[in-house]
Write a protein that holds these residues in place. Sequence first.
Motif, short mmCIF file in Angstrom:
data_model
loop_
_atom_site.label_atom_id
_atom_site.label_comp_id
_atom_site.label_asym_id
_atom_site.label_seq_id
_atom_site.Cartn_x
_atom_site.Cartn_y
_atom_site.Cartn_z
N THR A 151 -21.67 -4.55 29.15
CA THR A 151 -21.20 -5.31 30.67
C THR A 151 -22.03 -5.22 31.31
OG1 THR A 151 -20.05 -3.33 31.58
CG2 THR A 151 -18.78 -4.62 30.10
N ALA A 152 -21.99 -5.80 32.52
CA ALA A 152 -23.18 -6.07 33.74
C ALA A 152 -23.10 -4.53 34.45
CB ALA A 152 -22.54 -7.16 34.70
N ASN A 153 -24.37 -4.29 34.32
CA ASN A 153 -24.70 -2.92 34.99
C ASN A 153 -24.45 -1.89 34.10
OD1 ASN A 153 -25.74 -4.29 37.33
ND2 ASN A 153 -23.71 -4.57 38.11
N ALA A 154 -24.09 -1.90 32.96
CA ALA A 154 -23.62 -1.03 31.82
C ALA A 154 -25.17 -0.27 31.49
CB ALA A 154 -22.93 -1.14 30.91
N GLY A 155 -25.23 0.90 31.75
CA GLY A 155 -26.68 1.29 31.17
C GLY A 155 -27.80 0.97 32.45
N VAL A 156 -29.17 1.83 32.15
CA VAL A 156 -30.32 1.52 33.01
C VAL A 156 -31.42 1.28 32.19
CG1 VAL A 156 -31.92 2.85 34.48
CG2 VAL A 156 -29.41 3.17 34.70
N VAL A 157 -31.64 1.69 31.20
CA VAL A 157 -32.73 1.45 29.90
C VAL A 157 -32.19 0.76 28.75
CG1 VAL A 157 -34.59 2.52 28.71
CG2 VAL A 157 -33.87 3.70 30.76
N TYR A 158 -32.85 -0.32 28.68
CA TYR A 158 -32.26 -1.35 27.63
C TYR A 158 -33.50 -1.33 26.59
CZ TYR A 158 -28.29 -2.85 30.42
OH TYR A 158 -26.80 -2.82 30.87
N TYR A 159 -33.20 -0.88 25.26
CA TYR A 159 -34.18 -0.80 24.25
C TYR A 159 -33.87 -1.81 23.11
CZ TYR A 159 -37.51 0.97 20.53
OH TYR A 159 -38.53 1.08 19.84
N GLY A 160 -35.01 -2.77 22.91
CA GLY A 160 -34.74 -4.03 22.15
C GLY A 160 -35.89 -4.06 20.93
N SER A 161 -35.43 -4.73 19.84
CA SER A 161 -36.27 -4.93 18.86
C SER A 161 -35.94 -5.81 17.80
CB SER A 161 -36.71 -3.66 18.20
OG SER A 161 -35.74 -3.05 17.33
N ALA B 74 -28.89 10.95 29.14
CA ALA B 74 -29.67 10.01 28.34
C ALA B 74 -28.72 8.87 27.67
CB ALA B 74 -30.69 10.64 27.34
N LYS B 75 -27.84 9.82 27.07
CA LYS B 75 -26.76 8.55 26.25
C LYS B 75 -26.13 7.62 27.36
CE LYS B 75 -22.89 9.20 23.16
NZ LYS B 75 -21.95 10.25 22.39
N ASP B 76 -25.68 8.18 28.40
CA ASP B 76 -25.12 7.09 29.34
C ASP B 76 -26.12 6.04 29.70
OD1 ASP B 76 -22.62 8.24 28.94
OD2 ASP B 76 -22.76 9.67 30.67
N LEU B 77 -27.41 6.51 29.60
CA LEU B 77 -28.34 5.45 30.59
C LEU B 77 -28.84 4.59 29.43
CD1 LEU B 77 -30.47 8.10 32.45
CD2 LEU B 77 -28.78 6.51 33.60
N LEU B 78 -28.86 4.69 28.18
CA LEU B 78 -29.52 4.03 27.25
C LEU B 78 -28.55 2.98 26.45
CD1 LEU B 78 -32.18 3.38 25.71
CD2 LEU B 78 -31.54 5.38 24.21
N CYS C 49 -27.28 -8.82 31.34
CA CYS C 49 -26.75 -7.61 32.16
C CYS C 49 -27.75 -6.92 33.25
CB CYS C 49 -26.72 -6.32 30.84
SG CYS C 49 -25.69 -6.76 29.64
N ASP C 50 -28.74 -7.86 33.51
CA ASP C 50 -29.37 -7.70 34.64
C ASP C 50 -30.10 -6.38 34.69
OD1 ASP C 50 -30.76 -8.29 37.07
OD2 ASP C 50 -29.05 -7.59 38.36
N PRO C 51 -30.80 -6.01 33.60
CA PRO C 51 -31.46 -4.52 33.37
C PRO C 51 -32.26 -4.07 34.20
CG PRO C 51 -32.27 -6.14 31.63
CD PRO C 51 -31.26 -6.88 32.51
N PRO C 52 -32.35 -2.82 34.73
CA PRO C 52 -33.38 -2.28 35.37
C PRO C 52 -34.53 -1.93 34.63
CG PRO C 52 -31.22 -1.00 35.77
CD PRO C 52 -30.92 -1.84 34.65
N ILE C 53 -34.52 -1.40 33.43
CA ILE C 53 -35.69 -1.19 32.60
C ILE C 53 -35.62 -1.81 31.19
CG2 ILE C 53 -37.33 0.50 31.66
CD1 ILE C 53 -36.39 2.41 33.82
N TYR D 259 -31.67 3.75 40.59
CA TYR D 259 -31.91 3.15 39.49
C TYR D 259 -32.08 1.54 39.73
CZ TYR D 259 -31.01 7.56 37.12
OH TYR D 259 -31.39 8.98 36.76
N SER D 260 -32.04 1.22 41.04
CA SER D 260 -32.22 -0.30 41.35
C SER D 260 -33.33 -0.73 40.54
CB SER D 260 -31.92 -0.34 42.69
OG SER D 260 -33.15 0.26 43.39
N LYS D 261 -33.58 -1.93 40.43
CA LYS D 261 -34.69 -2.59 39.66
C LYS D 261 -35.83 -2.48 40.61
CE LYS D 261 -33.04 -6.76 37.43
NZ LYS D 261 -33.24 -8.19 37.40
#
Length: 367
Positions: free
Chosen positions: A17-27, A57-61, A84-88, A317-319
């Motif tokens: 959902t929007a703004n859920a998490g801070v660090v988004y890992y993709g591959s 960390a679990k809540d941020l990732l 989700c407009d991810p910060p990182i 944790y803003s962009k």
Amino acid sequence: MRGFKISLLIFSFGSITANAGVVYYGSSNAVLAAKNQEMFLMGFELGLGNNIPKNKAKDLLVIEQDTTGNPLGALVVAKKIFRCDPPIVVGFPTSHEALLVAKEYAKSGSLIIFAGAGHSELASFGNTVHTTGESMEFSTGMIIDFLKNKFGGQHGAVIGNPYAVFSKNFDDGLTAQIRSHRDVPKLEFFKLSKDQQLGEKELLRLRTGHFDFMLISSYPDECVRLLEQLDQAHIDLPIVTNSSWTTGDVDYLRRLLSKKTAAVYSAALWLPGSQSSRGFEALVKSRFGRDATSEIAYGYDLGIIVGKTLIAAKSDYSKGNLLRTFLNLRCFDGLASGRICFQRSGGHAVRTLQFVQFTNHGLIPVR
């Protein structure tokens, strides 16, 4: 496993959902096999957890992966993430993935850090896009120096894949380096076909052209058919490769490499057993019950970098604040591969590069 798609979310909510998490890992596994992508992620989580308490960390990732083999899989994943407009945003370790994401989302304002991607174009997207990989100019320059020291005055064959993004970029970078260096060994360029093999004329030229060594620029799992050809043609020359061979799927090649009597050398960003790596290797052994790999090391370093950035951001944790914090820190210690620094303008990391030789006992440094 092709045809199977994973959407794995590691945080306390049930869906993105929007703004859920801070660090988004993709591959995606379009270029690098899913098992190797998993090792990057394994290392990243380990490094992130070294700085951030495990529950936090679990809540941020948030993790998004595509394992369908879709060539545009990285873009599919990135579209989900950037909604989700991810910060990182992190991960996407191959040049193929990184370029797809950077071209589409460099202007999003998110801090984007790729894990080891090396394509030269990654330096052109501004200060929001970074990679822990070395620049192509630096990599090819170091390889030219290695060739001069190891094979000075000899004749080498450069074998590249014009249909692979990284290999073509490497060969172009090598050509530029040749123009600016003196006393470079004589190099003759060969191109693989779409089926990743040499044509009969090229193979005959390689067999009869009195070559002393080969420089191969393709990822290792793209070289299986080439090495089979060379084995069948009884061509056993020393091989030099770039750092992709320490992160790609070398397991595909072990049977063929074990038949060689000539040496196989590779550039490497991480050296097992080094002073900077020992603590990391012990941590991998205790946590996962296995030996460390280059992929785990690269992921771990990225996790440490992100974790230290989050701590320095002091819960803002803003962009904008995360980008400013990262650019102000710039240099990071305590990594498996030693100190890594980033440039304010974005692009490739500034780091050390060394050369290793493949042996039956693992990688050993070349003195």
